[in-house]
Scaffold this motif. Structure first.
Motif, PDB file in Angstrom:
ATOM      1  N   TYR A  46       7.981  32.726   5.775  1.00  0.00           N
ATOM      2  CA  TYR A  46       8.885  31.678   5.304  1.00  0.00           C
ATOM      3  C   TYR A  46      10.065  32.242   4.515  1.00  0.00           C
ATOM      4  O   TYR A  46      11.221  31.893   4.763  1.00  0.00           O
ATOM      5  CB  TYR A  46       8.106  30.675   4.445  1.00  0.00           C
ATOM      6  N   TRP A  73      12.042  23.686   5.534  1.00  0.00           N
ATOM      7  CA  TRP A  73      12.642  24.983   5.201  1.00  0.00           C
ATOM      8  C   TRP A  73      13.217  25.008   3.786  1.00  0.00           C
ATOM      9  O   TRP A  73      13.361  26.080   3.194  1.00  0.00           O
ATOM     10  CB  TRP A  73      13.710  25.371   6.220  1.00  0.00           C
ATOM     11  N   GLY A  76       9.513  24.949   1.599  1.00  0.00           N
ATOM     12  CA  GLY A  76       8.289  25.528   2.146  1.00  0.00           C
ATOM     13  C   GLY A  76       7.106  24.584   2.190  1.00  0.00           C
ATOM     14  O   GLY A  76       5.995  25.002   2.512  1.00  0.00           O
TER      15      GLY A  76
END
Length: 270
Positions: A46, A73, A76
């Motif tokens: 990530y 995004w 997370g």
């Protein structure tokens, strides 16, 4: 009509300097403005994928760890994840250590290895612009949490032997190459295609309305699932032979050029 676009990062959306070119940013933003969702779908973790979704201002969640995690995004926050249990992760690390294979452990944040070996680590860390953390003891003894993935680095022949062992000894896992010298290990059933399928269902998008781009073995299932599956011209020969469509090479703005052509034909929309 293409309503969702999913793209791998390394060797696909990014050039060989791990950069998004201005042309690529413009093309992706044009596609989103036309009504499509854009999904970064990477084997990366990530933290090293997020900057590119942010640069694009992506309008959909992100797939990382080869499909083991789909998340927002921006922060997370997981939509779904599939991790490797602690005992299994430790056993795989022990198998790699016994064979002299360099292995890295990835929880949700950061990545770790026993000790830093510059000859092995430099290329990978330069590529992802993130440095791992040495823990000072074998991972087979140190790991105390589940893993989203394990990554082995080294000569292809040595990794191929380990891949065969993992396939035989760990039926609950899946091993695949994302690069000739990168062997990725995730939970069985995890791949970018399954993550993309689950995400598309949440977004109400059918497989035939998806365009996907990739260059490596870990992209093949995703390219096969999408109605428009593009292998990059720089892709592995096996990937090129199995993908339905081709895009120019990553260093030639291949994803951008393919999206521009689709936009010009009116094939991308909401």
């Amino acid at each position: 009509m293409i309503r969702l676009i999913a793209s791998d990062l390394d060797g696909t959306l990014l050039n060989d300097n791990s950069e998004l070119t201005p042309r690529t940013v413009r093309a992706v933003r044009r596609a989103m403005a036309a009504g499509a969702k854009f999904v970064v779908a990477s084997g990366r973790m990530y933290l090293s994928s997020r900057p590119f979704a942010e640069q694009l201002d992506a309008n959909a969640p992100m797939i990382v760890f080869n499909g083991a995690l789909a998340c927002d995004w921006r922060d997370g926050a997981p939509l779904f994840k599939a991790d490797i249990p602690v005992d299994t992760a430790r056993a795989v690390c022990a198998a790699a250590e016994e064979r002299g294979v360099f292995i890295q452990y990835f929880p949700e944040r950061g990545f770790f290895y026993e000790k830093r070996v510059a000859a092995v680590c430099d290329e990978y860390e330069k590529r992802i612009r993130w440095r791992g953390e040495a823990v000072g003891q074998p991972l087979s003894k140190w790991i105390s949490q589940s893993a989203l993935k394990l990554l082995c680095l080294g000569p292809h022949e040595r990794l191929a032997a380990l891949e065969a062992h993992v396939r035989a000894a760990f039926p609950t896992l899946r091993a695949m190459f994302s690069h000739p010298t990168y062997l990725e290990i995730v939970r069985a059933g995890v791949d970018k295609a399954e993550a993309l399928r689950a995400l598309a269902e949440r977004l109400g998008v059918a497989a035939g309305e998806i365009a996907a781009f990739g260059d490596a073995e870990n992209d093949l299932a995703m390219l096969g699932y999408a109605g428009y599956g593009y292998a990059m011209e720089n892709a592995d020969g096996a990937v090129l032979s199995k993908a339905a469509l081709r895009a120019p090479a990553n260093n030639d703005d291949g994803v951008a050029r393919a999206l521009e052509a689709l936009l010009d034909r009116g094939e991308i929309g909401g």
